[in-house]
Design a protein around this motif. Structure first.
Motif, PDB file in Angstrom:
ATOM      1  N   SER A  73       0.795  -1.283  -0.079  1.00  0.00           N
ATOM      2  CA  SER A  73      -0.014  -0.041   0.017  1.00  0.00           C
ATOM      3  C   SER A  73       0.887   1.222   0.001  1.00  0.00           C
ATOM      4  O   SER A  73       0.263   2.529  -0.093  1.00  0.00           O
ATOM      5  N   GLY A 279      -8.707  -5.203   2.766  1.00  0.00           N
ATOM      6  CA  GLY A 279      -8.777  -4.981   1.207  1.00  0.00           C
ATOM      7  C   GLY A 279      -7.538  -4.887   0.682  1.00  0.00           C
ATOM      8  O   GLY A 279      -7.245  -5.275  -0.517  1.00  0.00           O
ATOM      9  N   LYS A 283      -6.643  -7.389  -2.419  1.00  0.00           N
ATOM     10  CA  LYS A 283      -6.231  -6.799  -3.577  1.00  0.00           C
ATOM     11  C   LYS A 283      -4.852  -7.202  -4.165  1.00  0.00           C
ATOM     12  O   LYS A 283      -4.797  -7.426  -5.394  1.00  0.00           O
ATOM     13  N   GLU A 284      -3.655  -7.217  -3.507  1.00  0.00           N
ATOM     14  CA  GLU A 284      -2.429  -7.404  -3.633  1.00  0.00           C
ATOM     15  C   GLU A 284      -2.519  -8.940  -3.989  1.00  0.00           C
ATOM     16  O   GLU A 284      -1.664  -9.012  -5.282  1.00  0.00           O
ATOM     17  N   ASN A 287      -7.442 -10.982  -5.416  1.00  0.00           N
ATOM     18  CA  ASN A 287      -8.870 -11.127  -4.986  1.00  0.00           C
ATOM     19  C   ASN A 287      -9.671  -9.634  -5.056  1.00  0.00           C
ATOM     20  O   ASN A 287      -9.950  -9.216  -3.884  1.00  0.00           O
ATOM     21  N   ASN A 288      -9.941  -9.498  -6.180  1.00  0.00           N
ATOM     22  CA  ASN A 288     -10.438  -7.892  -6.321  1.00  0.00           C
ATOM     23  C   ASN A 288     -12.011  -7.749  -5.810  1.00  0.00           C
ATOM     24  O   ASN A 288     -12.237  -6.845  -5.252  1.00  0.00           O
ATOM     25  N   ALA A 291     -11.852  -7.710  -2.131  1.00  0.00           N
ATOM     26  CA  ALA A 291     -11.035  -6.433  -1.664  1.00  0.00           C
ATOM     27  C   ALA A 291     -12.119  -5.338  -1.901  1.00  0.00           C
ATOM     28  O   ALA A 291     -12.035  -4.489  -1.085  1.00  0.00           O
ATOM     29  N   GLU A 292     -12.630  -5.274  -2.939  1.00  0.00           N
ATOM     30  CA  GLU A 292     -13.556  -3.986  -3.209  1.00  0.00           C
ATOM     31  C   GLU A 292     -14.885  -3.844  -2.221  1.00  0.00           C
ATOM     32  O   GLU A 292     -15.113  -2.728  -1.740  1.00  0.00           O
ATOM     33  N   ALA A 314      -7.969   2.414  -2.427  1.00  0.00           N
ATOM     34  CA  ALA A 314      -8.851   1.467  -3.393  1.00  0.00           C
ATOM     35  C   ALA A 314      -8.586   1.605  -4.835  1.00  0.00           C
ATOM     36  O   ALA A 314      -8.678   0.753  -5.464  1.00  0.00           O
TER      37      ALA A 314
END
Length: 316
Positions: A73, A279, A283-284, A287-288, A291-292, A314
Motif C-alpha cells: 500500500s 482490502g 487486492k495485492e 482477490n479484487n 477487496a472491493e 482502493a
C-alpha cells in the motif's frame, strides 16, 4: 558562561518535561482524523518543545496510517510516508540562531547534556541528520539510562536509511523503558521491516501484544500490576494488530495477515482500518471482488477526513 542563556535553557527543559506526558498521550494515542492540524506541531525548534522526550521524528506532517498498512500500500517513496517539512526563512533563522547558542555552550562545556540535547534536536529539525546522530551518540554516553535519547537516535538513523543502526538504537530504548512505548513499538517494527527482518518484527509484536493483553486482564481482575502503567495503557491495540498484519504481509505469510485483520474486524467492527488493511492485502493477491467489498466497508466506517485516503488505496 552566559548565565542568562543557561537560565533560558533550563526553563525550556523544565517546560519540555512538564509537557512530556500530555504530549505523548496526544501524539502517541489512536489516530484522530477529525482532529484539526496544529501548525505549531510542524516544527519542533520554533516552540518550546526542545527535549528529546517530547520529540517525535517526521519533523513535519506524518501520514501515520501508511505505517500500519501492508507494504504494497506504500506510495512512491515506500515505507513510512513523511511529508518533508517546509520551514519558512524566519523559522530557519530561529533554528540556526538557537543552534549557535547551543554550540557556543558546547564549545565551553562539551558534555553539557542540555546543550547536547537541544543541538541534536535542532539539527534534526534543520534536516542535518548526520550531525544530529553524532551529537545524540555523545548524549547517549552522558545519559545512558534515558530511553528517549536512544528512541530519537533510532528515528534519526532511520531517516539516514541506517536501518541496522536504527534497530540497535530502538532495542536499547525498549530495554530502558519500563513499559511498552508506542513510538518505540512502531519505530522498531518499521526499522526491522526496512532491514528485511520481518520474522523478528512478528516475534517482537506478538510478545508486545501478549504483554499488553496481560496487563489489561490484570487490570480487569483488579490485580495490581507493577509492570504495566499508564504509559503502556495508552498504546492502541488496533495499531499493534495493524503492525502485526503488516509484518506478516512483508514476511509473505498472507494467510496469517488476513487472520489478524479478520480478528480485528470481528473485535472492532466499526473501525475502518481493519477493513482497509484486509482490502489492500486481498487486492495485492488478486482477490479484487472481496477487496472491493472491504474498501466499501472501510469507506462507510471511516471518519469524513479519512474517506479520501480509503479511496486512494482502493484505486491503486
Amino acid at each position: 558562561m552566559d548565565i542568562a542563556f543557561e537560565e533560558r535553557l533550563e526553563a525550556v527543559r523544565r517546560s519540555a518535561l512538564e509537557q512530556k506526558k500530555a504530549e505523548e498521550i496526544k501524539d502517541f494515542g489512536p489516530i484522530d482524523y477529525d482532529a484539526p492540524v496544529e501548525s505549531e506541531k510542524k516544527t519542533i525548534g520554533v516552540g518550546a518543545k526542545i527535549g528529546v522526550g517530547v520529540v517525535v521524528l517526521g519533523f513535519g506532517l506524518v501520514f501515520a496510517l501508511g505505517d500500519f498498512l501492508p507494504s504494497g500500500s506504500d506510495g512512491p517513496n515506500e515505507g513510512t510516508t513523511v511529508v518533508d517539512k517546509k520551514l519558512s526563512d524566519e523559522e530557519k533563522k530561529t533554528l540556526q540562531t538557537r543552534l549557535k547558542q547551543y554550540e557556543a555552550t558546547l564549545s565551553i562545556s562539551p558534555k553539557d547534556t542540555t546543550a547536547l540535547e537541544g543541538a541534536s534536536v535542532t539539527l534534526a529539525e534543520l534536516g542535518d541528520y548526520t550531525r544530529a546522530v553524532s551529537l545524540l551518540q555523545e548524549l547517549s554516553k552522558e545519559k545512558p539510562s534515558d530511553p528517549d535519547v536512544f528512541r530519537l537516535l533510532g528515528e534519526v538513523k532511520y531517516e539516514l536509511k541506517d536501518y541496522e543502526g536504527s534497530v540497535a538504537a530502538y532495542r536499547s530504548s525498549e530495554k530502558l523503558f519500563k513499559n511498552i512505548n508506542f513510538e518505540v513499538l512502531r519505530g522498531l517494527t518499521n526499522a526491522l521491516l526496512a532491514a528485511k527482518k520481518p520474522d523478528e518484527a512478528v516475534k517482537f509484536l506478538l510478545t508486545s501484544r501478549e504483554q499488553l493483553n496481560s496487563g489489561k486482564l490484570n487490570a480487569a481482575d483488579g490485580i495490581p500490576d507493577n509492570i504495566m502503567d499508564s504509559e503502556s495503557q495508552e498504546v492502541d491495540s488496533i495499531q499493534v494488530d495493524l503492525l502485526l498484519g503488516k509484518a506478516y504481509s512483508d514476511w509473505g505469510h498472507v494467510n496469517d495477515a488476513v487472520s489478524v485483520y479478520n480478528q480485528l474486524i470481528s473485535t472492532h467492527p466499526e473501525d475502518f482500518r481493519g477493513y482497509l488493511a484486509k482490502g489492500i492485502i486481498l487486492k495485492e493477491n488478486g482477490n479484487n471482488g472481496d477487496a472491493e467489498r472491504m474498501f466499501i466497508q472501510a469507506r462507510f466506517f471511516a471518519p469524513e477526513k479519512a474517506k479520501a485516503h480509503v479511496d486512494r488505496y482502493a484505486r491503486k
